[in-house]
Design a protein around this motif. Structure first.
Motif, short mmCIF file in Angstrom:
data_model
loop_
_atom_site.label_atom_id
_atom_site.label_comp_id
_atom_site.label_asym_id
_atom_site.label_seq_id
_atom_site.Cartn_x
_atom_site.Cartn_y
_atom_site.Cartn_z
N PRO A 1 0.84 -1.20 0.00
CA PRO A 1 0.00 0.00 0.00
C PRO A 1 0.87 1.24 0.00
O PRO A 1 2.00 1.24 0.51
N TRP A 2 0.35 2.32 -0.58
CA TRP A 2 1.10 3.57 -0.61
C TRP A 2 1.16 4.17 0.80
O TRP A 2 0.20 4.10 1.57
N GLN A 3 2.26 4.81 1.19
CA GLN A 3 2.43 5.42 2.50
C GLN A 3 2.46 6.94 2.41
O GLN A 3 2.58 7.52 1.33
N ASP A 4 2.33 7.59 3.60
CA ASP A 4 2.50 9.04 3.73
C ASP A 4 3.42 9.27 4.92
O ASP A 4 2.98 9.54 6.04
N LYS A 5 4.72 9.11 4.68
CA LYS A 5 5.69 9.13 5.76
C LYS A 5 5.68 10.44 6.54
O LYS A 5 5.83 10.45 7.76
N ASP A 6 5.53 11.59 5.84
CA ASP A 6 5.58 12.88 6.55
C ASP A 6 4.21 13.36 7.03
O ASP A 6 4.08 14.44 7.58
N GLU A 7 3.18 12.51 6.78
CA GLU A 7 1.82 12.75 7.25
C GLU A 7 1.31 14.15 6.88
O GLU A 7 0.66 14.84 7.66
N ASP A 8 1.63 14.56 5.64
CA ASP A 8 1.15 15.87 5.19
C ASP A 8 -0.08 15.76 4.31
O ASP A 8 -0.52 16.74 3.71
N GLY A 9 -0.65 14.53 4.23
CA GLY A 9 -1.85 14.32 3.44
C GLY A 9 -1.58 14.04 1.97
O GLY A 9 -2.52 13.80 1.21
N VAL A 10 -0.30 14.05 1.59
CA VAL A 10 0.08 13.74 0.20
C VAL A 10 0.80 12.40 0.21
O VAL A 10 1.84 12.25 0.85
N LEU A 11 0.24 11.37 -0.53
CA LEU A 11 0.85 10.05 -0.55
C LEU A 11 2.25 10.12 -1.14
O LEU A 11 2.53 10.93 -2.04
N ASP A 12 3.11 9.22 -0.65
CA ASP A 12 4.50 9.26 -1.08
C ASP A 12 4.65 9.17 -2.59
O ASP A 12 5.56 9.76 -3.17
N LYS A 13 3.76 8.42 -3.27
CA LYS A 13 3.86 8.28 -4.73
C LYS A 13 3.66 9.60 -5.45
O LYS A 13 4.11 9.79 -6.57
N ASP A 14 2.95 10.56 -4.76
CA ASP A 14 2.71 11.87 -5.37
C ASP A 14 3.51 12.96 -4.68
O ASP A 14 3.46 14.12 -5.10
N ASP A 15 4.22 12.62 -3.59
CA ASP A 15 4.92 13.60 -2.76
C ASP A 15 6.34 13.80 -3.25
O ASP A 15 7.15 12.88 -3.25
N ALA A 16 6.64 15.01 -3.71
CA ALA A 16 8.00 15.31 -4.16
C ALA A 16 8.96 15.40 -3.00
O ALA A 16 10.18 15.31 -3.19
N CYS A 17 8.43 15.58 -1.78
CA CYS A 17 9.26 15.64 -0.56
C CYS A 17 8.65 14.68 0.46
O CYS A 17 8.03 15.12 1.45
N PRO A 18 8.81 13.33 0.24
CA PRO A 18 8.11 12.37 1.09
C PRO A 18 8.60 12.36 2.54
O PRO A 18 7.92 11.85 3.41
N GLU A 19 9.80 12.89 2.81
CA GLU A 19 10.33 12.88 4.17
C GLU A 19 10.05 14.18 4.92
O GLU A 19 10.40 14.33 6.08
N GLU A 20 9.39 15.17 4.25
CA GLU A 20 9.19 16.49 4.86
C GLU A 20 7.78 16.96 4.55
O GLU A 20 7.37 16.97 3.39
N ALA A 21 7.03 17.32 5.59
CA ALA A 21 5.64 17.75 5.40
C ALA A 21 5.58 19.03 4.58
O ALA A 21 6.43 19.91 4.71
N SER B 1 2.82 21.28 1.47
CA SER B 1 1.49 21.60 0.97
C SER B 1 1.17 20.75 -0.25
O SER B 1 2.04 20.49 -1.08
N SER B 2 -0.09 20.34 -0.35
CA SER B 2 -0.51 19.60 -1.53
C SER B 2 -0.39 20.45 -2.78
O SER B 2 -0.17 19.94 -3.87
N ILE B 3 -0.53 21.77 -2.62
CA ILE B 3 -0.41 22.67 -3.76
C ILE B 3 1.02 22.67 -4.29
O ILE B 3 1.27 22.87 -5.47
N ASN B 4 1.98 22.44 -3.39
CA ASN B 4 3.39 22.45 -3.76
C ASN B 4 3.93 21.02 -3.85
O ASN B 4 5.10 20.77 -3.54
N LYS B 5 3.09 20.00 -4.29
CA LYS B 5 3.47 18.59 -4.48
C LYS B 5 4.05 17.98 -3.21
O LYS B 5 4.96 17.16 -3.24
N GLY B 6 3.47 18.40 -2.05
CA GLY B 6 3.89 17.82 -0.78
C GLY B 6 5.15 18.42 -0.19
O GLY B 6 5.65 17.92 0.82
N CYS B 7 5.69 19.45 -0.78
CA CYS B 7 6.91 20.08 -0.27
C CYS B 7 6.54 21.38 0.46
O CYS B 7 5.58 22.08 0.09
N PRO B 8 7.31 21.75 1.52
CA PRO B 8 7.07 23.03 2.20
C PRO B 8 7.46 24.18 1.30
O PRO B 8 8.36 24.05 0.46
#
Length: 694
Positions: free
Chosen positions: A514-534, A536-543
């Motif tokens: 299953p897909w994870q959300d390691k930084d718990e920012d609401g953006v799944l790791d498969k879509d998160d450009a910064c999976p280790e850092e919370a 914004s979804s608008i910024n592809k999961g990156c601060p």
């Protein structure tokens, strides 16, 4: 006496054999060790694990002078001299070719190479440029006299034994192209040889030419011309305790085979295993080229003598009274030269072969054999030039072929042959021999062997993976699991062998997890450009960054490269003051038609310049303020200032400024910047201002 034997050879050789060996059989992919005869490359990548020839022989016969009806020749009372058809030419020619393949075998050394060891006994007799008129003279039953007028004839008889070794290997195996090559090295042992050649030779035999007295006569021989006569040491002796002559040599055969394999992918398993499918012919077209019998045999103790045979009325009794031909020649003719030792060339030939695989069992073969030895080379054996087209039916245990051949000096021939397990038998001319009234050829070959074939791979569980490569040969399974069955515990469609989370369902693209959300920012790791850092979804999961570190995120900072204040949208006060002054300097030059909110056309450039300034601060918001002087009623001035402020705002929005960044308000006469008592002051009060919202 041996001189009589030689005379028989000389006189009857035009009726001997003239053809190749094993016509039809050598086109078979299951000819095994016999393949080295025509092309040593044949044994590489063969259909055999091993092949053992026990014994086999090939004998061929033809001539270009006599023709017979075979059926008639078998009946009682058939007269060869009277009923055979003749074809006399200035240069009739003939040959004999006996080829015996003794105990021989081949086997595979590696998956790419093979070796063969063979024994072979061969005999050739070649006669060229025999004057057909001489034969007619002998055949004339009306008289015992005859005449030879041979011009430049040559005759050669030779027999030898061979022991050879062949090595062949795959040279190229790349997709649809396959090439193999091979070479045979042969030790040669001469068994017997004699040859004779003549220039301007003529012979006249008068049956009653010599008077013996008392009413008795004998024949007389009158001859002219020059001859060369060579033979191995013991040829002229009457001692029949035969010993092989001191004669030996080496021979070489070279060959290559190219195969075009358009369906090469069908002969490779999917896991890239080196399995070769050696039990199958994989080509659509096969082309072979070879040169055989390069070399010679050196008769070290052989005798070669030259004679001028011009003499008249030599008595037949004198001929009969000599022990051998050599003594006769030395007694009655002039020896002009003598030498010890001579070499006899092998029948060097070029072979070109093309084989078309029509459907896996039916083949069509085109073969050419071309002698590289000239008929004028008196010390050389030669094969007859031949072209053959052979359709054949070929399987592992049985083959049938029908060679259609055109042979030098003998025309079109039709034959049959077959191979049935260990037995092979055939003829290149049997159909023609029994179907013609003017047949001048006959041949036959036969033999026994022990074939050990390549086996087809087994697949007992029917999963498409051969047992040798299958980890579970008795239970079907996919190739990905080496033939063993595979489970899918979490039933997510990803087999356990490929599932990194075999007990938790997940998509195939995430290897079954299953897909994870390691930084718990609401953006799944498969879509998160910064999976280790919370982020914004608008910024592809990156601060959002703050490049100038002023506490205002770049997305909200109007001055991202200069530290500023939050109140000034990240810009320093000096920048804000400069921006405000620039905007108001422009705004003061905006002109309206008198008493209206209609902007004069000459103010369009000013407004465009204002838009350029606003675009430099894409995140800043502004308010457009309208002001009037105190002339007129309060209500009218308030309404006019509102209208003019909104007119400027509408122009800016219409020309690309985001409406959410602008607001408009009119202040009427409430915020004068100069006294309304004088004309100059009132002019300053009639204005539009564009101010940064702080």
């Amino acid at each position: 006496m041996k001189k009589i034997t030689l005379l028989i050879v000389i006189l009857l050789v035009p009726f001997c054999l003239k053809a190749q060996s094993h016509i039809g059989f050598l086109t078979d992919n299951y000819s095994g060790v016999h393949g080295v005869i025509s092309n040593p490359a044949n044994i590489a990548d063969s259909r055999f694990k091993a092949d053992i020839n026990l014994a086999g022989a090939s004998v061929f016969g033809s001539n270009d002078y006599y023709g017979i009806n075979v059926w008639d020749a078998t009946r009682d009372g058939y007269s060869f001299d009277l009923e055979a058809k003749t074809n006399a030419k200035d240069g009739n020619s003939a040959a004999i070719n006996v080829d015996v393949l003794g105990p021989s075998f081949m086997f595979n050394l590696t998956k790419n190479s093979s070796i063969a060891i063979f024994t072979r006994a061969r005999a050739f007799v070649n006669a060229n440029e025999i004057n057909g008129s001489s034969i007619e003279s002998i055949d004339d039953d009306d008289t015992d006299d005859y005449n030879f007028d041979e011009g430049s004839m040559n005759l050669l008889a030779h027999s030898w034994a061979e022991v050879g070794v062949t090595y062949a290997r795959t040279l190229l195996n790349k997709e649809q192209h396959f090439v193999k090559g091979g070479a045979s090295l042969k030790y040669l042992k001469g068994l017997a040889n004699t040859y004779a050649s003549g220039e301007n030779v003529s012979l006249n035999y008068d049956a009653d030419g010599t008077d013996l007295g008392g009413g008795e006569t004998t024949g007389s021989i009158t001859t002219s011309g020059n001859i060369t006569y060579a033979r191995f040491t013991d040829f002229d002796t009457d001692d029949y305790d035969y010993e092989t002559p001191d004669a030996s040599g080496f021979g070489v055969d070279l060959g290559f085979v190219y195969e075009w394999r358009p369906k090469h992918k069908d002969y490779k398993v999917k896991d890239s295993s080196p399995y070769r499918f050696k039990h199958l012919n994989k080509y659509k077209l096969k082309i072979g080229i070879s040169v055989t019998d390069i070399g010679f045999i050196d008769y070290k103790d052989g005798i070669k003598e030259a004679y001028n045979i011009t003499n008249t009325d030599v008595s037949e009794d004198d001929f009969d009274g000599t022990d051998n031909i050599g003594d006769f020649l030395n007694t009655f003719y002039t020896r002009t030269n003598t030498a010890t030792g001579y070499k006899v060339d092998l029948p060097t030939a070029l072979h070109i072969n093309a084989d078309w695989n029509i459907n896996g069992k039916v083949y069509l073969n085109l073969n050419t054999d071309f002698s590289l030895m000239s008929k004028d080379r008196i010390t050389a054996n030669r094969v007859s030039n031949m072209v053959s087209l052979t359709p054949r039916l070929e399987t592992k245990w049985f083959s049938f072929y029908m060679p259609l051949s055109v042979i030098e000096d003998n025309g079109f021939r039709v034959g049959y042959g077959l191979r049935a397990g260990p037995l092979y038998v055939g003829s290149g001319s049997i159909s023609s021999a029994f179907g013609s009234d003017n047949n001048r050829q006959a041949d036959v070959y036969a033999g026994l062997k022990i074939p050990i074939y390549q086996n087809a791979p087994k697949d007992r569980d029917g999963d498409g993976i051969f047992d040798k490569l299958d980890d579970c040969p008795k239970v079907a399974g996919p190739i990905s699991n080496n033939g063993c069955p595979v489970e899918d515990q979490d039933e997510d469609g990803v087999l356990d062998t490929d599932d990194e989370c075999p007990e938790v369902a997940g998509p195939e693209e995430n290897k079954g997890c299953p897909w994870q959300d390691k930084d718990e920012d609401g953006v799944l790791d498969k879509d998160d450009a910064c999976p280790e850092e919370a982020g914004s979804s608008i910024n592809k999961g990156c601060p959002w960054p703050d490049n100038d570190g002023d506490g205002v995120l770049d997305k909200d900072d109007d001055c991202i490269d200069e530290p500023g204040t939050v109140a000034n949208n990240g810009c320093p006060e000096a920048v804000i003051q400069k921006l405000q002054k620039t905007l108001n300097d422009y705004a003061k030059t905006i002109l309206f038609n008198s008493g209206t909110a209609s902007i004069k056309a000459e103010s369009n450039q000013v407004l465009s310049d204002i838009i350029t300034v606003l675009e430099e601060y894409p995140n800043a918001k502004f308010t457009v303020e309208g002001h009037t002087d105190s002339i007129g009623s309060y209500e009218l001035n308030q309404s006019l200032s509102d209208a003019r402020a909104n007119a400027v705002k509408d122009f800016l929005v219409k020309n690309g400024v985001d409406s959410t960044r602008l607001s408009a308000i009119g202040y009427g006469e409430r915020r004068p910047i100069a006294t309304n008592m004088y004309k100059a002051g009132r002019a300053q009060n009639r204005r539009v201002e564009i101010n940064l919202v702080k």
